[in-house]
Motif scaffolding. Structure first.
Motif, mmCIF file in Angstrom:
data_model
loop_
_atom_site.group_PDB
_atom_site.id
_atom_site.type_symbol
_atom_site.label_atom_id
_atom_site.label_comp_id
_atom_site.label_asym_id
_atom_site.label_seq_id
_atom_site.Cartn_x
_atom_site.Cartn_y
_atom_site.Cartn_z
ATOM 1 N N VAL A 185 46.300 42.595 25.399
ATOM 2 C CA VAL A 185 45.908 42.020 25.195
ATOM 3 C C VAL A 185 44.664 42.758 24.431
ATOM 4 O O VAL A 185 43.607 42.010 23.046
ATOM 5 N N VAL A 186 44.485 43.944 24.593
ATOM 6 C CA VAL A 186 43.037 44.915 24.190
ATOM 7 C C VAL A 186 43.118 45.226 22.593
ATOM 8 O O VAL A 186 42.378 44.696 21.333
ATOM 9 N N VAL A 187 44.620 45.263 21.753
ATOM 10 C CA VAL A 187 44.750 44.528 20.775
ATOM 11 C C VAL A 187 44.953 44.039 19.759
ATOM 12 O O VAL A 187 45.007 43.444 18.523
ATOM 13 N N GLY A 188 45.116 42.538 21.431
ATOM 14 C CA GLY A 188 44.682 41.375 20.232
ATOM 15 C C GLY A 188 45.888 40.233 20.112
ATOM 16 O O GLY A 188 45.794 39.865 19.265
ATOM 17 N N ASN A 189 46.763 41.178 20.342
ATOM 18 C CA ASN A 189 48.638 40.571 20.162
ATOM 19 C C ASN A 189 48.219 39.184 21.517
ATOM 20 O O ASN A 189 48.938 38.308 21.377
ATOM 21 N N SER A 190 48.184 39.651 22.610
ATOM 22 C CA SER A 190 47.837 38.100 23.642
ATOM 23 C C SER A 190 46.298 37.975 24.240
ATOM 24 O O SER A 190 45.608 39.200 23.745
ATOM 25 N N ALA A 191 46.239 36.872 23.966
ATOM 26 C CA ALA A 191 45.127 36.820 24.514
ATOM 27 C C ALA A 191 43.877 36.745 25.823
ATOM 28 O O ALA A 191 42.965 36.597 25.736
ATOM 29 N N ALA A 192 44.632 36.895 26.649
ATOM 30 C CA ALA A 192 44.430 37.245 27.804
ATOM 31 C C ALA A 192 45.410 38.172 29.231
ATOM 32 O O ALA A 192 46.707 37.194 28.592
ATOM 33 N N THR A 193 45.221 38.549 29.951
ATOM 34 C CA THR A 193 46.511 38.295 32.050
ATOM 35 C C THR A 193 45.538 37.982 32.807
ATOM 36 O O THR A 193 44.202 37.977 32.368
ATOM 37 N N PHE A 194 46.958 38.258 33.417
ATOM 38 C CA PHE A 194 46.540 37.833 35.099
ATOM 39 C C PHE A 194 47.115 38.956 35.557
ATOM 40 O O PHE A 194 47.701 39.815 35.639
ATOM 41 N N GLU A 195 46.104 39.910 36.792
ATOM 42 C CA GLU A 195 45.736 40.464 37.122
ATOM 43 C C GLU A 195 45.651 40.534 38.953
ATOM 44 O O GLU A 195 44.760 39.531 39.088
ATOM 45 N N ASP A 196 45.803 40.984 39.490
ATOM 46 C CA ASP A 196 45.554 41.388 40.572
ATOM 47 C C ASP A 196 43.712 41.737 40.334
ATOM 48 O O ASP A 196 43.094 42.880 39.962
ATOM 49 N N GLN A 197 43.291 41.650 41.103
ATOM 50 C CA GLN A 197 41.591 41.679 41.313
ATOM 51 C C GLN A 197 40.830 43.110 40.975
ATOM 52 O O GLN A 197 40.417 43.688 40.657
ATOM 53 N N SER A 198 41.316 43.669 43.078
ATOM 54 C CA SER A 198 41.278 45.173 42.496
ATOM 55 C C SER A 198 41.416 45.924 41.496
ATOM 56 O O SER A 198 41.111 46.917 41.203
ATOM 57 N N VAL A 199 43.235 46.281 40.991
ATOM 58 C CA VAL A 199 43.547 46.534 39.786
ATOM 59 C C VAL A 199 42.752 46.331 39.075
ATOM 60 O O VAL A 199 42.865 47.555 38.457
ATOM 61 N N MET A 200 42.790 44.886 38.110
ATOM 62 C CA MET A 200 41.701 44.740 36.779
ATOM 63 C C MET A 200 40.773 46.026 37.481
ATOM 64 O O MET A 200 40.456 46.465 36.180
ATOM 65 N N LYS A 201 39.941 44.857 38.099
ATOM 66 C CA LYS A 201 38.054 46.267 38.246
ATOM 67 C C LYS A 201 38.528 47.435 38.189
ATOM 68 O O LYS A 201 37.663 48.618 37.646
ATOM 69 N N TYR A 202 39.795 47.762 39.034
ATOM 70 C CA TYR A 202 39.725 49.423 38.396
ATOM 71 C C TYR A 202 40.108 49.839 37.419
ATOM 72 O O TYR A 202 39.532 51.298 36.628
ATOM 73 N N ALA A 203 40.678 48.756 36.572
ATOM 74 C CA ALA A 203 41.935 49.587 35.235
ATOM 75 C C ALA A 203 40.243 50.076 34.166
ATOM 76 O O ALA A 203 39.714 50.559 33.486
ATOM 77 N N ILE A 204 39.403 48.071 34.182
ATOM 78 C CA ILE A 204 37.569 47.977 33.380
ATOM 79 C C ILE A 204 36.959 49.002 33.907
ATOM 80 O O ILE A 204 36.606 50.171 33.387
ATOM 81 N N LYS A 205 36.625 49.688 35.030
ATOM 82 C CA LYS A 205 35.951 50.983 35.747
ATOM 83 C C LYS A 205 36.476 52.516 34.780
ATOM 84 O O LYS A 205 35.830 53.090 34.590
ATOM 85 N N ASN A 206 37.290 52.354 34.711
ATOM 86 C CA ASN A 206 38.140 53.689 34.686
ATOM 87 C C ASN A 206 38.940 53.214 32.770
ATOM 88 O O ASN A 206 39.443 54.606 31.946
ATOM 89 N N GLY A 207 37.985 52.576 32.001
ATOM 90 C CA GLY A 207 38.191 52.144 30.424
ATOM 91 C C GLY A 207 38.727 51.511 29.519
ATOM 92 O O GLY A 207 38.755 51.416 28.820
ATOM 93 N N LEU A 208 39.094 51.100 30.445
ATOM 94 C CA LEU A 208 39.805 49.660 30.337
ATOM 95 C C LEU A 208 39.870 49.413 28.999
ATOM 96 O O LEU A 208 38.646 48.257 30.064
#
Length: 468
Positions: free
Chosen positions: A160-183
């Motif tokens: 998703v980051v590089v633009g091959n896919s437009a979006a992803t679905f993920e567990d709320q806690s996991v996604m927020k944690y990943a974004i917090k750590n630089g995703l």
């Protein structure tokens, strides 16, 4: 003197279980710089094991493979942020819920998508076998998006980051944690879908004692406050702080810094790759030469057997063969096959089939007059093959064998799928922890090139000695 002996015997009689978990799913499971695993799931199962007095071996592997390993009997249980669903209850027995979950969706930071309806005609990245993938699948028809699947979270995120896919679905806690750590993703909407619970799972009707121990231990760590401390530790701090014991003023995104900080993991990955390559090459060569010899035997039965074996194992994709040996056979035969053994068998059968074809071709390429001359001088068929045809055929085969050795080294990377932490899997783990995909994969690529260059030099040296 009785008490020490009793203590040793009691310790020796502690139940031991093989537990699988996901490879990269922070904050629930991820690898620290020193190579050990940590996370909410990991600390929960360790705390419960301590409370209940059992020992365990924790084996990280991709979520879908781990789930299949439990069903095949390779593993006793799985703790990997596994959502309890009615479908899964048909084949698994679940513990009492240990964490409440919900699904959200995310897009690249550069994306202008703000609504699910804007995903029509676009591709959505999902992780195989997860509740978030099931939830996204249920929305596919309504919103008209396409789906692509990945076996690990980090690759899915970066697609998703590089633009091959437009979006992803993920567990709320996991996604927020990943974004917090630089995703480099963002959450367009905080609306949570498919709320549910995580549970520890065992194969249905099996390991009842383990399941009861988990439930007792879970109740115990909730009562004494251990559970709350674990959850707060990971959801209240960044992954970098948990993974590292000290801060550094160096540029944490430079290749030199990442190599210096993670060199023990890279070394371990290289060692595992070399072990797989060396053992795989030796056994595949023996097996291949045997198949090549049988392929030119006088007996039609032996020639047919060789042709069938080469056809089957050369035709099967390496990954399919690895899964069949590691997950399929244990389920069928009710035996456990260690990952390293399964990996070696996979390389031996697959690479050996190619080697067998080369060797057979080398023997058949020797001028038929050589065999006729040998037979006219009184040699038997096998004597003529051994002393006249085979030495010439093996010389012809050497370049193909050398190329196959290099292919074997590269093919070890596929074995990460069955839980072997070779060089490629090492790269996956470090990228999941650092979010520095370009730099880490550049390091991995350079290491592979160095190993392949050294193997090529060694092979060419051996070839020159054979021709001399």
């Amino acid at each position: 003197m009785i008490f020490p002996i009793f203590a040793v015997e009691a310790s020796a009689q502690k139940p031991h279980y093989n537990i699988t978990t996901d490879v990269t799913y922070p904050p629930f499971e991820f690898q620290k710089k020193n190579g050990t695993y940590t996370g909410i799931d990991v600390e929960i199962i360790r705390a419960i094991a301590k409370k209940e007095g059992f020992t365990m071996t924790l084996k990280p592997i991709s979520f879908n493979s781990g789930a299949q390993m439990v069903l095949s009997g390779q593993m006793d249980g799985i703790i990997a942020a596994m959502t309890i669903t009615s479908e899964r209850k048909k084949v698994y027995d679940f513990s009492k819920p240990y964490y409440r979950t919900g699904i959200i969706w995310a897009v690249s930071k550069k994306s202008h998508i703000t609504k699910l309806s804007q995903l029509k005609g676009k591709t959505v990245a999902l992780k195989t076998g997860t509740a978030s993938a099931d939830y996204a699948k249920s929305l596919q028809k309504k919103y008209g998006f396409k789906i692509t699947y990945f076996s690990d979270s980090n690759t899915m995120y970066n697609d998703v980051v590089v633009g091959n896919s437009a979006a992803t679905f993920e567990d709320q806690s996991v996604m927020k944690y990943a974004i917090k750590n630089g995703l480099q993703l963002k959450i367009p909407s905080n609306k949570i879908g498919n709320a549910g619970y995580y549970g520890f799972a065992v194969k249905k009707g099996k390991n009842e004692a383990l399941l009861k121990a988990f439930n007792r231990g879970l109740a115990s760590i909730k009562k004494d406050g251990t559970y709350d401390k674990i959850v707060k530790k990971y959801l209240g701090e960044s992954q970098k702080k948990i993974s590292s014991n000290s801060a550094s003023t160096e540029n944490s995104s430079s290749i030199w810094y990442l190599l210096k900080q993670n060199w023990p993991s890279f070394v371990n990955g290289v060692i595992e790759t070399i072990k797989l390559t060396v053992v795989g090459i030796i056994l595949a060569s023996i097996w291949g030469i045997l198949m090549g010899v049988l392929g030119v035997a006088e007996s039609k039965i032996l020639r047919t057997f060789s042709n069938i074996i080469i056809y089957i194992f050369r035709g099967l994709p390496l990954l399919v063969l690895a899964f069949f040996i590691y997950i399929g056979l244990p389920h069928l035969l009710n035996v456990k096959i260690p990952a390293f053994v399964a990996g070696i068998l996979t390389l031996t059968l697959n690479e050996g089939a190619y080697t067998g074809a080369f060797v057979k071709g080398g023997f058949l390429s020797v001028d038929k007059g050589q065999m006729e001359a040998a037979r006219s001088n009184g040699l038997s068929y096998w004597q003529a093959m051994r002393y006249v045809v085979m030495p010439q055929g093996m010389r012809i085969t050497v370049p193909s064998l050398i190329n196959q050795f290099i292919i074997t080294l590269k093919d070890t990377s596929i074995l990460q799928a069955i839980g072997l932490v070779e060089l490629t899997q090492t790269g996956n783990l470090i990228v999941a922890r650092t979010q520095q995909g370009f730099q880490i994969w550049a390091i991995v690529a350079i290491i592979y090139l160095v190993m392949i260059t050294l193997l090529t030099w060694l092979s060419n040296f051996v070839q020159s000695k054979i021709k001399a």
